[in-house]
Write a protein that holds these residues in place. Structure first.
Motif, short mmCIF file in Angstrom:
data_model
loop_
_atom_site.label_atom_id
_atom_site.label_comp_id
_atom_site.label_asym_id
_atom_site.label_seq_id
_atom_site.Cartn_x
_atom_site.Cartn_y
_atom_site.Cartn_z
N GLY A 143 -7.15 -6.18 40.52
CA GLY A 143 -7.38 -4.82 40.86
C GLY A 143 -8.48 -4.08 40.22
O GLY A 143 -8.96 -4.26 39.31
N GLU A 144 -8.89 -3.32 41.05
CA GLU A 144 -10.31 -2.48 40.50
C GLU A 144 -10.01 -1.72 39.36
O GLU A 144 -10.90 -1.66 38.54
CB GLU A 144 -10.73 -1.41 41.84
N ASN A 145 -9.00 -1.13 39.22
CA ASN A 145 -8.54 -0.54 37.88
C ASN A 145 -8.93 -1.23 36.64
O ASN A 145 -9.15 -0.54 35.73
CB ASN A 145 -7.10 -0.03 37.81
N LEU A 146 -8.99 -2.53 36.66
CA LEU A 146 -9.33 -3.33 35.28
C LEU A 146 -10.66 -2.98 34.96
O LEU A 146 -11.09 -3.15 33.93
CB LEU A 146 -9.15 -4.92 35.92
N ARG A 147 -11.67 -2.67 35.86
CA ARG A 147 -12.95 -2.11 35.35
C ARG A 147 -12.79 -0.83 34.67
O ARG A 147 -13.67 -0.89 33.92
CB ARG A 147 -13.70 -1.89 36.92
N GLU A 148 -11.99 0.02 35.03
CA GLU A 148 -11.82 1.47 34.40
C GLU A 148 -11.04 1.51 33.49
O GLU A 148 -11.45 2.24 32.17
CB GLU A 148 -11.63 2.28 35.62
N VAL A 149 -9.70 1.14 33.66
CA VAL A 149 -8.89 1.43 32.44
C VAL A 149 -8.75 0.75 31.15
O VAL A 149 -8.76 -0.51 31.70
CB VAL A 149 -7.45 1.70 33.35
N PRO A 150 -8.76 1.04 30.14
CA PRO A 150 -8.82 0.13 28.92
C PRO A 150 -7.25 -0.27 28.64
O PRO A 150 -6.40 0.42 29.01
CB PRO A 150 -9.35 1.06 27.87
N GLY A 151 -7.40 -1.29 28.01
CA GLY A 151 -5.73 -1.81 27.42
C GLY A 151 -5.05 -2.37 28.46
O GLY A 151 -3.83 -2.89 28.16
N ILE A 152 -5.40 -2.57 29.57
CA ILE A 152 -4.51 -3.32 30.69
C ILE A 152 -4.23 -4.69 30.22
O ILE A 152 -3.01 -5.07 30.52
CB ILE A 152 -5.40 -3.41 31.97
N ALA A 153 -5.06 -5.61 29.89
CA ALA A 153 -4.67 -6.83 29.19
C ALA A 153 -3.45 -6.81 28.29
O ALA A 153 -2.62 -7.91 28.46
CB ALA A 153 -6.12 -7.35 28.70
N ALA A 154 -3.59 -5.87 27.51
CA ALA A 154 -2.48 -5.85 26.29
C ALA A 154 -1.13 -5.61 27.20
O ALA A 154 -0.06 -6.27 26.66
CB ALA A 154 -2.71 -4.75 25.32
N HIS A 155 -0.89 -4.83 28.29
CA HIS A 155 0.03 -4.54 29.00
C HIS A 155 0.65 -5.90 29.62
O HIS A 155 1.67 -6.26 29.65
CB HIS A 155 0.06 -3.59 30.21
N VAL A 156 -0.41 -6.82 30.05
CA VAL A 156 -0.23 -7.95 30.72
C VAL A 156 0.44 -9.09 29.69
O VAL A 156 1.61 -9.37 29.60
CB VAL A 156 -1.14 -8.72 31.17
N PHE A 157 -0.29 -9.30 28.57
CA PHE A 157 0.13 -10.19 27.66
C PHE A 157 1.51 -9.84 26.98
O PHE A 157 2.02 -10.51 26.42
CB PHE A 157 -1.25 -10.69 26.83
N GLY A 158 1.38 -8.45 26.75
CA GLY A 158 2.65 -7.82 25.97
C GLY A 158 3.96 -8.28 26.84
O GLY A 158 5.01 -8.40 26.32
#
Ligand code: ASP
Ligand code: MG
Length: 461
Positions: A397-412
């Motif tokens: 998703g293009e939002n990965l470029r902009e929005v901080p903290g997405i990885a934490a949501h995933v691995f959480g």
């Protein structure tokens, strides 16, 4: 002033039999006001069969080659018989007869010499699209659609890299304007075979397997089409595999970059690289289903509109092996990675995900029987371990470029999962990790539930 037009491409299954070709005629009829140019693949499986006959002939097995050619002839005649009235069929029969005589003569020649070159391979392979385009043009006439067959070898000019020739755009574009544009202006529907072209001196070439999408993009870009429609047998790109998640949604619009990331995961729908000529000219490309023509499909755009969800799709690729290479003493000395990559190259094994530390490198490859030999080779450089039954999970998703903290949501969401490798590609729009294969369904279901609980109605159907 060029006439506006659209390019409509039908894949092998969409022209696979008489019923399918009738659906194609109905779709094209519905789009006549938009001035369609039609590009078709060979009938389903035909290119494989042609290559099989070429190989048989190359091995000197003339009998097999000619038997296969006869089967191909039957299939095309039978389909034509179902589609065309008597008068058209008679005309078509003799027209196709000439093609098949040429094919058989070619196969006899190849088997006499007992050698198959890339150049003759292309000549044999080209018959699939030559035949299907003739068949579809004849079917259009039978359905009172005013169409004209255009031999793609008169328009698509390529270099002579046989079996994967590259188009020469300037020449191709002027030929398209010369040959196709006037037909559009006359209100006729040009019908062209995909996949094939010819060199400047007129020698038949092909532009690579699955190349009809590429042909459609070349034609669309060359004519400045308003859009390109790729008709296939699925509704479009999905948020994930519906076999894993029954609540998977259709993606209404996706960016070219996102689609390219997903293509690697066997989103067999289309290889986005093939539509690049269109995307570069800002021509939108639609994926549509010829069995379900009222479905709006997926639009691939140079830039995707803003999406409220973090991701566009979750994909998984199974049958992955992780190879761990540890060389404590070398501390990744200069030239070490090169030596490793060279070994992969010698064994012709493609690497997907890579992660390195000071003392080790982990890589993933598709599981295959050459891995033990590769590992033996690598063990001369370092300590090597490999482990199969792994899978790559990828969120795009293009939002990965902009929005901080997405990885934490995933691995959480995955605190109980043993994650073997993590990588966020340079494109910055995919988050990729490697897990045990049997965990894929659970992980994908959990992530899909989390990230697509409330799908943005502008983006997902
Ligand atoms: N018929 C060709 C192939 O099967 C091209 C295409 O279908 O796109 O590779
Ligand atoms: Mg095909």
């Amino acid at each position: 002033m060029a006439e506006n037009c659209i390019v409509i491409k039908f894949g092998g299954t969409s022209v696979g039999d008489a019923k399918a070709i009738e659906r194609v005629a109905a779709i094209v009829r519905g789009r006549l006001p938009q001035r369609p140019v039609v590009v078709v693949s060979a009938m389903a499986r035909v290119t494989d069969q042609l290559l099989q006959m070429a190989r048989a002939a190359g091995n000197g097995d003339r009998k097999t080659a000619l038997t296969l050619a006869r089967e191909l002839r039957e299939r095309h005649y039978n389909t034509a018989g179902e589609l065309l009235g008597t008068a058209l069929f008679t005309q078509f029969h003799s027209d196709l007869g000439t093609e098949f005589e040429e094919l058989e003569e070619l196969l006899r020649g190849i088997s006499a010499v007992g050698e198959l070159t890339p150049r003759t391979t292309d000549h044999v392979a080209s018959f699939g699209e030559v035949l299907s385009s003739k068949l579809v043009a004849a079917a259009f006439s039978a359905h009172a659609i005013e169409s004209t067959l255009v031999d793609s070898r008169d328009c698509i000019v390529t270099d002579d890299t046989f079996t994967r020739a590259a188009p020469l755009y300037d020449e191709t574009n002027s030929k398209l304007r010369e040959q196709v544009q006037p037909l559009i202006a006359q209100g006729r529907v040009p019908v062209m075979g995909g996949f094939i072209g010819a060199t400047r001196t007129g020698i038949t070439t092909t532009i690579g397997r699955g190349g009809s999408d590429f042909s459609a993009a070349i034609v669309g870009a060359g004519l400045g089409a308003e859009r390109i429609e790729i008709w296939t047998d699925v509704d479009g790109m999905m948020t994930t595999d519906p076999n894993l998640c029954p609540d998977a949604r259709r993606i209404k619009v996706i960016s070219f970059d996102e689609a390219a990331e997903l293509a690697y995961f066997g989103a067999k729908v289309l290889h986005p690289a093939t539509v690049l000529p269109a995307i570069q000219k800002n021509i939108p490309v639609y994926i549509l289903n010829s069995r379900n023509p009222s479905c709006e499909g997926t639009r691939i755009a140079a830039r995707a509109p803003h999406c409220k969800n973090f991701f566009k799709a979750i994909a998984a690729k199974r049958r992955i092996t992780i190879i761990d290479i540890a060389a404590p003493r070398m501390l990744l000395a200069h030239g070490f990675l090169k030596a490793i990559f060279d070994a992969f190259d010698r064994h012709r094994i493609a690497i997907d995900v890579v992660s390195t530390s000071e003392v080790s490198v982990s890589l993933t490859v598709d599981s295959n029987e050459s891995i033990p030999a590769l590992a033996a080779d690598l063990s001369r450089l370092a300590d090597v371990k490999y482990e199969g039954r792994k899978a790559i999970v990828c969120l795009v998703g293009e939002n990965l470029r902009e929005v901080p903290g997405i990885a934490a949501h995933v691995f959480g969401q995955l605190t109980d999962v043993k994650i073997r490798m993590i990588s966020q590609g340079a494109s910055e729009i995919n988050l990729t990790f490697v897990v045990d294969e049997e965990q894929v369904p659970g992980i994908v279901q959990r992530l899909h539930k989390t990230f697509f609980a409330d799908p943005d109605p502008e983006i997902f159907a």
